[in-house]
Design a protein around this motif. Structure first.
Motif, PDB file in Angstrom:
ATOM      1  N   ALA A 223      -3.358  -8.905  12.268  1.00  0.00           N
ATOM      2  CA  ALA A 223      -4.604  -9.258  12.940  1.00  0.00           C
ATOM      3  C   ALA A 223      -5.791  -8.648  12.211  1.00  0.00           C
ATOM      4  CB  ALA A 223      -4.576  -8.786  14.398  1.00  0.00           C
ATOM      5  N   PHE A 224      -6.927  -9.302  12.348  1.00  0.00           N
ATOM      6  CA  PHE A 224      -8.175  -8.832  11.750  1.00  0.00           C
ATOM      7  C   PHE A 224      -9.143  -8.507  12.877  1.00  0.00           C
ATOM      8  CE2 PHE A 224      -6.263 -12.137   9.063  1.00  0.00           C
ATOM      9  CZ  PHE A 224      -5.910 -11.371   7.972  1.00  0.00           C
ATOM     10  N   THR A 225      -9.671  -7.319  12.866  1.00  0.00           N
ATOM     11  CA  THR A 225     -10.584  -6.865  13.908  1.00  0.00           C
ATOM     12  C   THR A 225     -11.939  -6.532  13.285  1.00  0.00           C
ATOM     13  OG1 THR A 225     -10.180  -4.479  13.720  1.00  0.00           O
ATOM     14  CG2 THR A 225      -8.554  -5.789  14.940  1.00  0.00           C
ATOM     15  N   PHE A 229      -7.988  -4.277   9.212  1.00  0.00           N
ATOM     16  CA  PHE A 229      -6.753  -5.048   9.269  1.00  0.00           C
ATOM     17  C   PHE A 229      -5.685  -4.207   9.954  1.00  0.00           C
ATOM     18  CE2 PHE A 229      -2.603  -5.741   7.259  1.00  0.00           C
ATOM     19  CZ  PHE A 229      -2.416  -7.092   7.475  1.00  0.00           C
ATOM     20  N   ILE A 230      -4.991  -4.782  10.927  1.00  0.00           N
ATOM     21  CA  ILE A 230      -3.955  -4.034  11.621  1.00  0.00           C
ATOM     22  C   ILE A 230      -2.643  -4.805  11.620  1.00  0.00           C
ATOM     23  CG2 ILE A 230      -5.601  -2.838  13.112  1.00  0.00           C
ATOM     24  CD1 ILE A 230      -4.770  -4.675  15.386  1.00  0.00           C
ATOM     25  N   VAL A 231      -1.551  -4.057  11.686  1.00  0.00           N
ATOM     26  CA  VAL A 231      -0.209  -4.618  11.814  1.00  0.00           C
ATOM     27  C   VAL A 231       0.434  -3.968  13.026  1.00  0.00           C
ATOM     28  CG1 VAL A 231       2.043  -4.923  10.740  1.00  0.00           C
ATOM     29  CG2 VAL A 231      -0.011  -4.930   9.320  1.00  0.00           C
ATOM     30  N   LEU A 232       0.968  -4.797  13.909  1.00  0.00           N
ATOM     31  CA  LEU A 232       1.599  -4.290  15.126  1.00  0.00           C
ATOM     32  C   LEU A 232       3.051  -4.732  15.165  1.00  0.00           C
ATOM     33  CD1 LEU A 232      -1.486  -5.620  16.187  1.00  0.00           C
ATOM     34  CD2 LEU A 232      -0.982  -3.700  17.690  1.00  0.00           C
ATOM     35  N   GLN A 233       3.918  -3.799  15.499  1.00  0.00           N
ATOM     36  CA  GLN A 233       5.337  -4.088  15.673  1.00  0.00           C
ATOM     37  C   GLN A 233       5.802  -3.409  16.949  1.00  0.00           C
ATOM     38  OE1 GLN A 233       7.010  -2.800  11.839  1.00  0.00           O
ATOM     39  NE2 GLN A 233       7.506  -4.932  11.419  1.00  0.00           N
ATOM     40  N   GLY A 234       6.564  -4.146  17.759  1.00  0.00           N
ATOM     41  CA  GLY A 234       6.940  -3.605  19.044  1.00  0.00           C
ATOM     42  C   GLY A 234       5.685  -3.312  19.837  1.00  0.00           C
ATOM     43  N   ASN A 235       5.563  -2.103  20.343  1.00  0.00           N
ATOM     44  CA  ASN A 235       4.325  -1.733  21.037  1.00  0.00           C
ATOM     45  C   ASN A 235       3.597  -0.646  20.265  1.00  0.00           C
ATOM     46  OD1 ASN A 235       6.156   0.243  21.427  1.00  0.00           O
ATOM     47  ND2 ASN A 235       5.893   0.432  23.630  1.00  0.00           N
ATOM     48  N   LYS A 236       3.713  -0.716  18.944  1.00  0.00           N
ATOM     49  CA  LYS A 236       3.070   0.288  18.108  1.00  0.00           C
ATOM     50  C   LYS A 236       2.201  -0.378  17.044  1.00  0.00           C
ATOM     51  CE  LYS A 236       6.799   3.703  18.496  1.00  0.00           C
ATOM     52  NZ  LYS A 236       7.790   4.510  17.726  1.00  0.00           N
ATOM     53  N   ARG A 237       1.131   0.293  16.714  1.00  0.00           N
ATOM     54  CA  ARG A 237       0.306  -0.134  15.582  1.00  0.00           C
ATOM     55  C   ARG A 237       0.815   0.613  14.363  1.00  0.00           C
ATOM     56  NH1 ARG A 237      -6.035   1.116  15.458  1.00  0.00           N
ATOM     57  NH2 ARG A 237      -5.257   3.128  14.732  1.00  0.00           N
ATOM     58  N   VAL A 238       1.496  -0.114  13.474  1.00  0.00           N
ATOM     59  CA  VAL A 238       2.147   0.545  12.345  1.00  0.00           C
ATOM     60  C   VAL A 238       1.220   0.695  11.143  1.00  0.00           C
ATOM     61  CG1 VAL A 238       4.453  -0.154  13.056  1.00  0.00           C
ATOM     62  CG2 VAL A 238       3.121  -1.673  11.595  1.00  0.00           C
ATOM     63  N   HIS A 239       0.195  -0.127  11.067  1.00  0.00           N
ATOM     64  CA  HIS A 239      -0.758  -0.023   9.953  1.00  0.00           C
ATOM     65  C   HIS A 239      -2.161  -0.320  10.461  1.00  0.00           C
ATOM     66  CE1 HIS A 239       2.133   0.462   6.713  1.00  0.00           C
ATOM     67  NE2 HIS A 239       2.809  -0.585   7.153  1.00  0.00           N
ATOM     68  N   PHE A 240      -3.104   0.427   9.955  1.00  0.00           N
ATOM     69  CA  PHE A 240      -4.518   0.128  10.183  1.00  0.00           C
ATOM     70  C   PHE A 240      -5.255   0.416   8.876  1.00  0.00           C
ATOM     71  CE2 PHE A 240      -8.824   1.732  11.125  1.00  0.00           C
ATOM     72  CZ  PHE A 240      -9.375   0.539  11.560  1.00  0.00           C
ATOM     73  N   LEU A 258      -1.526  -7.912   1.141  1.00  0.00           N
ATOM     74  CA  LEU A 258      -2.805  -7.225   1.249  1.00  0.00           C
ATOM     75  C   LEU A 258      -2.741  -5.960   0.413  1.00  0.00           C
ATOM     76  CD1 LEU A 258      -5.220  -6.819   4.068  1.00  0.00           C
ATOM     77  CD2 LEU A 258      -4.343  -4.710   3.108  1.00  0.00           C
ATOM     78  N   HIS A 259      -3.684  -5.801  -0.502  1.00  0.00           N
ATOM     79  CA  HIS A 259      -3.771  -4.623  -1.371  1.00  0.00           C
ATOM     80  C   HIS A 259      -4.839  -3.696  -0.808  1.00  0.00           C
ATOM     81  CE1 HIS A 259      -1.507  -6.392  -4.901  1.00  0.00           C
ATOM     82  NE2 HIS A 259      -1.651  -7.426  -4.079  1.00  0.00           N
ATOM     83  N   ALA A 260      -4.509  -2.428  -0.739  1.00  0.00           N
ATOM     84  CA  ALA A 260      -5.446  -1.454  -0.188  1.00  0.00           C
ATOM     85  C   ALA A 260      -5.381  -0.171  -0.999  1.00  0.00           C
ATOM     86  CB  ALA A 260      -5.126  -1.167   1.276  1.00  0.00           C
ATOM     87  N   LEU A 270       0.882  -4.338   1.140  1.00  0.00           N
ATOM     88  CA  LEU A 270       1.648  -4.769   2.308  1.00  0.00           C
ATOM     89  C   LEU A 270       2.031  -6.230   2.122  1.00  0.00           C
ATOM     90  CD1 LEU A 270      -0.482  -3.223   5.212  1.00  0.00           C
ATOM     91  CD2 LEU A 270       1.544  -2.276   4.110  1.00  0.00           C
ATOM     92  N   THR A 271       3.312  -6.531   2.322  1.00  0.00           N
ATOM     93  CA  THR A 271       3.819  -7.886   2.135  1.00  0.00           C
ATOM     94  C   THR A 271       4.429  -8.384   3.430  1.00  0.00           C
ATOM     95  OG1 THR A 271       4.298  -7.439  -0.200  1.00  0.00           O
ATOM     96  CG2 THR A 271       5.370  -9.353   0.803  1.00  0.00           C
ATOM     97  N   TYR A 272       4.020  -9.564   3.844  1.00  0.00           N
ATOM     98  CA  TYR A 272       4.547 -10.182   5.064  1.00  0.00           C
ATOM     99  C   TYR A 272       4.773 -11.668   4.815  1.00  0.00           C
ATOM    100  CZ  TYR A 272       3.543  -5.869   7.515  1.00  0.00           C
ATOM    101  OH  TYR A 272       3.539  -4.555   7.905  1.00  0.00           O
ATOM    102  N   PHE A 273       5.606 -12.257   5.666  1.00  0.00           N
ATOM    103  CA  PHE A 273       6.002 -13.649   5.480  1.00  0.00           C
ATOM    104  C   PHE A 273       5.633 -14.455   6.725  1.00  0.00           C
ATOM    105  CE2 PHE A 273       8.845 -10.902   3.099  1.00  0.00           C
ATOM    106  CZ  PHE A 273       8.692 -11.401   1.808  1.00  0.00           C
ATOM    107  N   ALA A 274       4.824 -15.469   6.526  1.00  0.00           N
ATOM    108  CA  ALA A 274       4.394 -16.346   7.615  1.00  0.00           C
ATOM    109  C   ALA A 274       5.451 -17.423   7.843  1.00  0.00           C
ATOM    110  CB  ALA A 274       3.045 -16.981   7.272  1.00  0.00           C
TER     111      ALA A 274
END
Length: 566
Positions: A223-225, A229-240, A258-260, A270-274
């Motif tokens: 998600a983009f806020t 940029f944030i990544v959420l898994q389960g009920n945790k925010r694993v990346h911000f 996403l390169h940071a 960070l690599t993710y698959f849509a």
């Protein structure tokens, strides 16, 4: 002469299309657009209709025939973007959430943002503690029905309003208690302002989640806020990752990266698959637009971005609007009489509109309303709001993301959230880029937004649009067929490949020559000069070509020294 006039008028009518846009208060705006009308024309019509000046925070959503969601691009033709048969149906929604919604200049803008966040709360994208949820719902109640009146508001009156996908009687009593005791005397505008201030403090304010998978195959939400940029898994925010730390975003096929840069000059990728290439491209474009809007100081700093490191490969996209800082500076210069706000009818239907396109319900008890079954395992729930996310795409209409019938747990012992952990069913919702696989739980932790809108209304797609079937259904790989339908002999296929091989080698050789000319020669030709000045070529030259050239030169020197020694 008469026939010519009639034929000319018929051609004019053929170039006009009916367009319906659903607004944030569930009303509809209908207009006629020309065939060559651009998105900016329709957006300006809507803003004029709403008497809206601070319009850069908003956008128009639509769904293509493949059930993929898009933001309407204002610089391109509407008809070419829709790729479907008229009449067209779209939705007017918040695209960029204000960093400080309470600081918006005009009340009409704050009201529209309030309506969007109220939708977010209803659909489970704005997740919060039970106490925060009760306070937010009480603000909505105060804005819609005013002060508590024992004569008008009998016991259990708050149960007629649907603030969340589901909520318990205990939470309803808490909402009523706050409304009775703490909010008396607040005007609708003041209630909405307090609502915005509280919503802004929540961790998932402005979240527009995109379901993906990480490299291990685990479900995640990207998600983009307004803050990064944030990544959420389960009920945790694993990346911000703050926008200032995000260096670049790219995609290829279904893969998003996403390169940071981190502290001490460390780099992270960070690599993710849509679920689909279309969903991945939409995710990338949303990221590019959000980064440009929130990060840059001036719109003149916006550059065309490529989805690949190679300038001749991938998609190219450029954000065309103003950035947040310019929008705030422009808002500060607004000097007009505050426009009159026509708030929607203060009835329960504003919080829970009907499920169909038919007449909206006005006062239907909550127990008779169809439950909105959308969620994200421990929090992210009903994301079927047309205003957000991506596709409504699925190859399974019943099992995708599992069954959806877990009881809502508002008073969990942890007190972390107020929205259920039901499983999401994409056949009934429009959650962003749903992953078309069985039992994939939509994960987020009590931190996402959604809001009051009917399910069918939020789909924004024409009825009867076919759902595409998975290409690898059944796991069968068809062999090559001839025109007569018979299998083509393998030797013919091999000969075709052999014929293409010299052509491919010739193209590669020509590209290699062009590359050498571009990087090593001093030819000052306009064509070559334009290519050299592109940011993609400069990036390729310094990050790839120069290291490769040094490596090759080192190997050649090593071989020559070995030959001379021998």
């Amino acid at each position: 002469m008469l026939s010519r006039l009639m034929s000319g008028s018929s051609r004019t009518l053929d170039r006009e299309y009916n367009c319906t846009v659903r607004l944030l208060d569930d009303s509809e705006y209908t207009c006629t657009i020309q065939r060559d009308a651009k998105g900016q024309y329709l957006f300006d019509l809507l803003c004029h209709h709403l008497n809206l000046l601070e319009k850069d925070y908003f956008g128009i959503r639509y769904v293509d025939p493949e059930k993929q969601r898009h933001w309407l691009e204002f610089t391109k033709s509407i008809v070419k973007q829709m790729r479907s048969q008229p009449p067209y149906t779209m939705c007017f929604r918040v695209k960029f959430y204000p960093t400080d919604p309470a600081a918006l200049r005009e009340e009409i803008t704050r009201y529209l943002v309030f309506l969007q966040i109220k939708r977010d709360l209803f659909h489970g994208r704005l997740l919060c503690k039970t106490s925060d949820a009760a306070l937010l719902a009480a603000y909505i109640l105060q804005a819609e029905i005013g002060d508590y009146d024992p004569g008008k508001h009998p016991e259990g009156y708050s149960s007629k309003f649907q603030f969340f996908p589901k909520h318990s009687e205990k939470l309803e009593r808490k909402i009523s208690d706050i409304h009775k005791a703490e909010l008396s005397g607040l005007t609708p505008a003041a209630s909405e302002l307090h609502f915005l201030r509280k919503a802004q403090t929540l961790e998932t304010y402005g979240v527009d989640p995109h379901p993906c998978k990480d490299v291990s195959g685990n479900a995640a939400f990207l998600a983009f806020t307004p803050y990064g940029f944030i990544v959420l898994q389960g009920n945790k925010r694993v990346h911000f990752i703050k926008w200032s730390d995000a260096t670049k975003m790219k995609f290829e096929g279904k893969t998003f990266q996403l390169h940071a840069s981190e502290k001490e000059e460390r780099k992270m990728v960070l690599t993710y698959f849509a679920p689909t290439p279309e969903a991945c491209k939409h995710l990338w474009k949303c990221g590019v637009e959000n980064q440009a809007f929130y990060k840059l100081e001036k719109s003149s700093q916006v550059r065309t971005v490529s989805s690949s490191n190679l300038f001749f490969k991938g998609s190219r996209f450029r954000y065309s609007g103003r950035v947040a800082k310019e929008v705030m500076e422009s808002s500060a210069k607004i000097k007009r009489e505050p426009p009159e706000i026509h708030r929607a009818g203060l009835v329960p239907s504003r919080s829970c509109p009907s499920i169909t396109h038919g007449p909206r319900l006005t006062s239907v008890p909550r127990t008779r309303r169809r439950a909105v079954h959308i969620s994200i395992m421990e929090g992210l729930e009903s994301l079927r709001d047309s205003a957000h996310s991506t596709p409504v795409r699925s190859t399974s209409h019943n099992d995708t993301f599992g069954s959806h019938a877990r009881h809502f747990t508002a008073e969990r012992s942890t007190g972390a959230t107020v929205i259920s952990d039901e499983a999401y069913n994409p056949s009934e919702s429009v959650l962003p880029t749903p992953v078309a696989e069985k039992n994939l739980e939509l994960l987020l932790g009590r931190q996402v937004n959604g809001a009051p809108c009917s399910i069918e209304e939020e789909r924004e797609s024409e009825p009867g649009t076919p759902v595409p079937v998975s290409e690898d259904a059944g796991g069968l790989v068809p062999c090559a067929l001839t025109a007569s339908g018979e299998a083509e002999p393998p030797n013919t296929v091999a000969l075709s490949v052999l014929r293409l091989l010299p052509v491919a080698l010739g193209i590669l050789f020509a590209l290699l020559l062009l590359l050498i000319i571009l990087t090593e020669s001093d030819l000052d030709i306009a064509f070559l000069r334009d290519i050299r000045q592109t940011p993609e070529f400069e990036q390729f030259h310094y990050q790839y070509f120069c290291p490769l050239r040094r490596w090759c030169a080192c190997r050649v020197r090593t071989l020559l020294s070995l030959l001379l020694d021998s």
